[in-house]
Design a protein around this motif. Structure first.
Motif, PDB file in Angstrom:
ATOM      1  N   VAL A   1       0.777  -1.157  -0.485  1.00  0.00           N
ATOM      2  CA  VAL A   1      -0.154  -0.115  -0.144  1.00  0.00           C
ATOM      3  C   VAL A   1       0.607   1.452   0.121  1.00  0.00           C
ATOM      4  O   VAL A   1       0.697   2.143  -0.762  1.00  0.00           O
ATOM      5  CB  VAL A   1      -0.400   0.211   1.069  1.00  0.00           C
ATOM      6  CG1 VAL A   1      -2.004   1.281   1.394  1.00  0.00           C
ATOM      7  CG2 VAL A   1      -1.737  -1.207   0.820  1.00  0.00           C
ATOM      8  N   ASN A   2       1.734   1.044   0.305  1.00  0.00           N
ATOM      9  CA  ASN A   2       3.222   2.264   1.157  1.00  0.00           C
ATOM     10  C   ASN A   2       3.429   2.090  -0.592  1.00  0.00           C
ATOM     11  O   ASN A   2       3.682   3.666  -0.430  1.00  0.00           O
ATOM     12  CB  ASN A   2       3.716   2.215   1.546  1.00  0.00           C
ATOM     13  CG  ASN A   2       4.880   3.855   2.372  1.00  0.00           C
ATOM     14  OD1 ASN A   2       4.162   4.501   2.926  1.00  0.00           O
ATOM     15  ND2 ASN A   2       5.982   3.399   2.521  1.00  0.00           N
ATOM     16  N   ALA A   3       4.088   1.399  -0.807  1.00  0.00           N
ATOM     17  CA  ALA A   3       4.957   1.860  -2.786  1.00  0.00           C
ATOM     18  C   ALA A   3       3.238   2.281  -3.527  1.00  0.00           C
ATOM     19  O   ALA A   3       3.615   3.540  -4.459  1.00  0.00           O
ATOM     20  CB  ALA A   3       5.373   0.483  -2.853  1.00  0.00           C
ATOM     21  N   PHE A   4       1.629   1.602  -3.445  1.00  0.00           N
ATOM     22  CA  PHE A   4       1.206   2.282  -4.559  1.00  0.00           C
ATOM     23  C   PHE A   4       0.960   4.040  -4.077  1.00  0.00           C
ATOM     24  O   PHE A   4       0.904   4.570  -5.052  1.00  0.00           O
ATOM     25  CB  PHE A   4       0.096   1.381  -4.243  1.00  0.00           C
ATOM     26  CG  PHE A   4      -0.921   2.284  -4.506  1.00  0.00           C
ATOM     27  CD1 PHE A   4      -1.044   1.894  -6.291  1.00  0.00           C
ATOM     28  CD2 PHE A   4      -1.813   2.755  -3.902  1.00  0.00           C
ATOM     29  CE1 PHE A   4      -2.400   2.767  -6.815  1.00  0.00           C
ATOM     30  CE2 PHE A   4      -3.064   4.043  -4.783  1.00  0.00           C
ATOM     31  CZ  PHE A   4      -3.173   3.650  -6.189  1.00  0.00           C
ATOM     32  N   VAL A   5       1.141   4.320  -2.492  1.00  0.00           N
ATOM     33  CA  VAL A   5       0.745   5.965  -2.282  1.00  0.00           C
ATOM     34  C   VAL A   5       2.144   6.634  -2.873  1.00  0.00           C
ATOM     35  O   VAL A   5       1.722   7.445  -3.543  1.00  0.00           O
ATOM     36  CB  VAL A   5       0.416   6.043  -0.600  1.00  0.00           C
ATOM     37  CG1 VAL A   5       0.397   7.161  -0.410  1.00  0.00           C
ATOM     38  CG2 VAL A   5      -0.871   4.986  -0.664  1.00  0.00           C
ATOM     39  N   THR A   6       3.004   6.237  -2.565  1.00  0.00           N
ATOM     40  CA  THR A   6       4.398   6.659  -3.158  1.00  0.00           C
ATOM     41  C   THR A   6       4.610   6.795  -4.398  1.00  0.00           C
ATOM     42  O   THR A   6       4.418   8.215  -5.133  1.00  0.00           O
ATOM     43  CB  THR A   6       5.633   5.777  -2.592  1.00  0.00           C
ATOM     44  OG1 THR A   6       5.966   5.906  -1.272  1.00  0.00           O
ATOM     45  CG2 THR A   6       6.731   6.552  -3.546  1.00  0.00           C
ATOM     46  N   GLN A   7       3.699   6.500  -5.571  1.00  0.00           N
ATOM     47  CA  GLN A   7       3.761   5.763  -6.270  1.00  0.00           C
ATOM     48  C   GLN A   7       2.814   6.969  -7.211  1.00  0.00           C
ATOM     49  O   GLN A   7       2.798   7.871  -8.509  1.00  0.00           O
ATOM     50  CB  GLN A   7       3.880   4.619  -7.468  1.00  0.00           C
ATOM     51  CG  GLN A   7       3.745   5.219  -9.358  1.00  0.00           C
ATOM     52  CD  GLN A   7       3.644   3.231  -9.675  1.00  0.00           C
ATOM     53  OE1 GLN A   7       3.486   2.345  -8.933  1.00  0.00           O
ATOM     54  NE2 GLN A   7       4.635   3.061 -10.571  1.00  0.00           N
ATOM     55  N   LEU A   8       1.429   6.772  -6.256  1.00  0.00           N
ATOM     56  CA  LEU A   8       0.131   8.148  -6.869  1.00  0.00           C
ATOM     57  C   LEU A   8       1.031   8.990  -5.977  1.00  0.00           C
ATOM     58  O   LEU A   8       0.145  10.456  -7.561  1.00  0.00           O
ATOM     59  CB  LEU A   8      -0.780   8.049  -6.165  1.00  0.00           C
ATOM     60  CG  LEU A   8      -2.081   8.113  -6.205  1.00  0.00           C
ATOM     61  CD1 LEU A   8      -2.596   7.407  -7.536  1.00  0.00           C
ATOM     62  CD2 LEU A   8      -2.876   7.833  -4.955  1.00  0.00           C
ATOM     63  N   LEU A   9       1.828   9.795  -5.947  1.00  0.00           N
ATOM     64  CA  LEU A   9       2.598  11.026  -5.128  1.00  0.00           C
ATOM     65  C   LEU A   9       3.013  11.250  -6.424  1.00  0.00           C
ATOM     66  O   LEU A   9       3.748  12.717  -6.500  1.00  0.00           O
ATOM     67  CB  LEU A   9       3.023  10.847  -3.904  1.00  0.00           C
ATOM     68  CG  LEU A   9       1.931  10.701  -2.463  1.00  0.00           C
ATOM     69  CD1 LEU A   9       3.451  10.590  -1.146  1.00  0.00           C
ATOM     70  CD2 LEU A   9       0.796  12.108  -2.467  1.00  0.00           C
ATOM     71  N   ASP A  10       4.214  10.735  -6.670  1.00  0.00           N
ATOM     72  CA  ASP A  10       5.103  10.718  -7.712  1.00  0.00           C
ATOM     73  C   ASP A  10       4.483  10.928  -9.039  1.00  0.00           C
ATOM     74  O   ASP A  10       4.188  12.123  -9.717  1.00  0.00           O
ATOM     75  CB  ASP A  10       5.903   9.666  -8.547  1.00  0.00           C
ATOM     76  CG  ASP A  10       7.035   9.222  -7.601  1.00  0.00           C
ATOM     77  OD1 ASP A  10       7.006  10.097  -6.895  1.00  0.00           O
ATOM     78  OD2 ASP A  10       7.167   8.523  -7.297  1.00  0.00           O
ATOM     79  N   LEU A  11       2.613  11.309  -8.913  1.00  0.00           N
ATOM     80  CA  LEU A  11       2.238  11.012 -10.148  1.00  0.00           C
ATOM     81  C   LEU A  11       1.115  13.166 -10.165  1.00  0.00           C
ATOM     82  O   LEU A  11       1.360  13.281 -10.915  1.00  0.00           O
ATOM     83  CB  LEU A  11       1.460   9.996 -10.404  1.00  0.00           C
ATOM     84  CG  LEU A  11       0.389  10.902 -11.709  1.00  0.00           C
ATOM     85  CD1 LEU A  11       0.895  10.574 -13.001  1.00  0.00           C
ATOM     86  CD2 LEU A  11      -0.971   9.428 -12.172  1.00  0.00           C
ATOM     87  N   ALA A  12       0.988  12.839  -8.572  1.00  0.00           N
ATOM     88  CA  ALA A  12       0.211  14.062  -8.603  1.00  0.00           C
ATOM     89  C   ALA A  12       1.290  15.001  -8.103  1.00  0.00           C
ATOM     90  O   ALA A  12       0.436  16.222  -8.693  1.00  0.00           O
ATOM     91  CB  ALA A  12      -0.486  13.354  -7.563  1.00  0.00           C
ATOM     92  N   LYS A  13       2.090  15.206  -7.803  1.00  0.00           N
ATOM     93  CA  LYS A  13       2.854  16.025  -6.766  1.00  0.00           C
ATOM     94  C   LYS A  13       4.086  16.470  -7.613  1.00  0.00           C
ATOM     95  O   LYS A  13       5.231  15.684  -7.697  1.00  0.00           O
ATOM     96  CB  LYS A  13       3.007  15.497  -5.531  1.00  0.00           C
ATOM     97  CG  LYS A  13       4.128  16.648  -4.605  1.00  0.00           C
ATOM     98  CD  LYS A  13       3.675  16.302  -3.056  1.00  0.00           C
ATOM     99  CE  LYS A  13       4.850  17.487  -2.650  1.00  0.00           C
ATOM    100  NZ  LYS A  13       5.427  17.284  -0.694  1.00  0.00           N
ATOM    101  N   PRO A  14       4.679  17.810  -8.566  1.00  0.00           N
ATOM    102  CA  PRO A  14       6.035  18.078  -9.334  1.00  0.00           C
ATOM    103  C   PRO A  14       6.794  17.382  -7.926  1.00  0.00           C
ATOM    104  O   PRO A  14       6.683  18.343  -7.053  1.00  0.00           O
ATOM    105  CB  PRO A  14       5.617  19.388  -8.879  1.00  0.00           C
ATOM    106  CG  PRO A  14       4.194  19.268  -9.481  1.00  0.00           C
ATOM    107  CD  PRO A  14       3.653  18.690  -8.466  1.00  0.00           C
ATOM    108  N   HIS A  15       7.751  17.343  -8.444  1.00  0.00           N
ATOM    109  CA  HIS A  15       9.307  17.534  -7.598  1.00  0.00           C
ATOM    110  C   HIS A  15      10.049  18.322  -7.194  1.00  0.00           C
ATOM    111  O   HIS A  15      10.044  19.415  -8.860  1.00  0.00           O
ATOM    112  CB  HIS A  15      10.299  16.136  -8.232  1.00  0.00           C
ATOM    113  CG  HIS A  15       9.705  15.201  -7.331  1.00  0.00           C
ATOM    114  ND1 HIS A  15       8.321  14.712  -8.014  1.00  0.00           N
ATOM    115  CD2 HIS A  15       9.634  13.501  -6.080  1.00  0.00           C
ATOM    116  CE1 HIS A  15       7.818  13.149  -7.101  1.00  0.00           C
ATOM    117  NE2 HIS A  15       9.204  12.362  -6.463  1.00  0.00           N
TER     118      HIS A  15
END
Length: 588
Positions: free
Chosen positions: A421-435
């Motif tokens: 679940v944590n990996a999925f949430v991290t990947q979802l944040l990569d998509l949604a949040k600019p670095h």
């Protein structure tokens, strides 16, 4: 060329406005040219005919004089002495005054009487004029040069008969050319007061009598200079049209001279004029026309330009406002109200843009709801499975006592599900949040070598053959780690596309601002139905995929001010193109 509205209106207006002026100018010029040509034709032909008539009269007077000489009683008397005949002939010359001298020849061609005393005793039996007289013809010769006279002469000859009609000799006067020249010059001066003319007599052999060339005869034929031959000299003399010299500098009127006696060659009167002088009024007219036309043309261009500017400016304002609207700015109707149709068009555009804005807002709202629904469904799907597993193991643990070994086994599984679940949430944040990007210059060749060295040692790439076509250094301006993330994702997808083994090839092209890096595999490819959905979040064809990989790659390339493009042919392979900036000028 001429694609803009203003340039086309300007071109068509100039053509429409200037064409009538040009046509009228051409018609007027041709009319004036015809008049001048007709005037020159009439003037030169009339002048040459006057000279011909005067020449005819002049020659006929000489012929009449010769006839009188041949019918003088003393000349007709075969018993008269030479002295008596000489006295009679001298009286005649003194009375007329237009002759160099007169000869009286016997039947053998011997000169019996010579008023000039220069040819006494000579035999002229071989001359054509003597032979013609002996055959009973009155004859006019060509120009001759003799030892007796310093100037060329024209000889007349007539047979002399006694009272019984018996031929007893020949009388032959040679007349002066000065009188002929003076008569021709007087008539030539009457031809035109606008330009000077050349005039001369010429026979078909090319011998010329001219006042301008003392002693009055040119030894070389002027036919070549005039562009004439004997044949077309006769032809030109029969036409009322002016003859134009081949060199284009002269025009001539050529008229035949008819004499009452036989001649050695036919004679012609030629009156010529310089074309430049004759058509100088035409050239002046052409200059005036061109000047007037140029002035009118400039005024037409200026007027049409101002007209087109007033017509086109509102259209240009409308185009600029539309382009601003496309760029995201608010549409502002032009305040230019140059004509009623333009005002209506502005109002129509204003209404249309407002309608488009309303529809865009509705579309954006609908799309947002759609993607929120998709996102919610995807998140629910990806999180529900791990939560279901964790919930099940908690229920098992709660249902009874378990030894530590079972508890540890269940706890390990629940921790793995939490990590998932944590990996999925991290990947979802990569998509949604600019670095926060770390920009810098990167040698793409060395960067690819490094990635491939690392990747080829992994388990999933053992069955893949890599062909790296990037052999020359090329620098890009990017974030190293984010670009690495994209490349690894693309390579993973390519490796997973092979059933057993395959080939992945890397190539690059460059221009002044970008590098295109192409990753091509010969795997199973993507069907057209699936290809159009690639990149949508949570859309995947893999059994264990979540559909965020390609979407994340697209998001990262947009952050890097580049592009992510994918092409595929089912059963043949897939090509991914990464367009990467080479300079920080494109980074804002």
């Amino acid at each position: 060329m001429h694609k803009s509205l203003q340039s086309r209106i300007l071109l068509y207006s100039i053509l429409i406005a200037s064409a009538p002026v040009l046509i009228l100018g051409v018609i007027s010029y041709d009319s004036q040219r015809s008049l001048l040509e007709k005037e020159a034709n009439n003037s030169l032909n009339a002048g040459s005919m006057n000279i011909v008539n005067e020449t005819y009269s002049y020659l006929n007077e000489r012929i009449s004089d010769m006839k009188l000489m041949s019918r003088n009683p003393v000349i007709m008397d075969s018993h008269a002495s030479k002295e008596e005949k000489s006295v009679e002939l001298n009286k005649f010359i003194d009375a007329k005054g237009d002759y160099y001298g007169v000869l009286n020849l016997d039947l053998e061609g011997n000169v019996m009487v010579d008023t000039s005393n220069k040819m006494m005793g000579d035999n002229l039996a071989k001359t054509i004029w003597f032979k013609e007289a002996m055959e009973g013809h009155e004859f006019l010769s060509d120009l001759y040069k003799t030892r007796a006279y310093s100037e060329p002469i024209i000889v007349l000859s007539s047979p002399v008969h006694d009272v019984t009609g018996k031929l007893i000799g020949v009388v032959s006067p040679a007349f002066r050319l000065e009188g002929l020249w003076e008569m021709m010059e007087k008539k030539a001066n009457d031809i035109s007061d606008k330009y000077s003319v050349d005039f001369f007599m010429m026979n078909e052999a090319g011998t010329i009598i001219s006042k301008k060339h003392p002693p009055g005869v040119l030894p070389d034929s002027p036919l070549d200079e005039m562009g004439l031959t004997k044949g077309n000299l006769l032809e030109a003399s029969l036409s009322d049209e002016l003859y134009s010299a081949e060199n284009g500098e002269k025009i001539y009127s050529i008229q035949p001279v008819h004499a009452e006696v036989q001649t050695e060659n036919k004679w012609f009167v030629v009156v010529g004029a310089d074309k430049k002088q004759v058509f100088q009024p035409l050239n002046d007219l052409l200059t005036r026309y061109l000047t007037i036309y140029s002035i009118v043309f400039v005024f037409i261009i200026l007027a049409v330009y101002l007209l087109t500017k007033s017509i086109v400016r509102p259209v240009q304002d409308l185009v600029e406002a539309t382009e601003d609207f496309i760029a995201g700015k608010e549409f502002t109707a032009s305040g230019n109200r140059s004509f009623e149709e333009m005002e209506k068009l502005n109002v129509a555009f204003q209404d249309m843009m407002e309608t488009i804005e309303d529809r865009e807002k509705e579309i954006v709202r609908t799309e947002k709801l759609k993607y929120v629904g998709q996102l919610a469904a995807g998140v629910a799907h990806e999180i529900r499975n791990p939560l279901t597993t964790i919930k099940g193991f908690f229920q098992l643990l709660k249902s009874g006592d378990h030894d530590k070994k079972v508890i540890k086994k269940y706890s390990d599984i629940m921790l793995l599900e939490v990590d998932r679940v944590n990996a999925f949430v991290t990947q979802l944040l990569d998509l949604a949040k600019p670095h926060q990007l770390e920009w810098g210059n990167l040698d793409l060749r060395d960067f690819l070598d490094e990635i491939l060295d690392t990747y080829t040692s992994s388990v999933q790439s053992y069955h893949v053959k890599f062909i790296n076509g990037v052999t020359k250094s090329v620098f890009v301006y990017t974030d190293r780690n984010r670009l690495r993330q994209v490349l690894l994702n693309v390579l993973n997808n390519s490796c997973e596309a092979f059933n057993s083994s395959g080939t992945i090839e890397l190539q690059q092209t460059a221009d002044s601002h970008h590098v295109k890096l192409m990753i091509k595999d010969d795997g199973k490819g993507i069907s057209p139905e699936n290809l159009k959905n690639i990149g949508m979040p949570f859309y995947t064809t893999k059994a264990d995929g979540n559909g965020l990989g390609v979407a994340t790659c697209i998001q990262i390339m947009e952050e890097l001010k580049g592009k992510f493009q994918i092409e595929s042919i089912y059963s043949e392979g897939t090509k991914v193109t990464l367009i990467i900036p080479t300079t920080n000028r494109l980074i804002k």
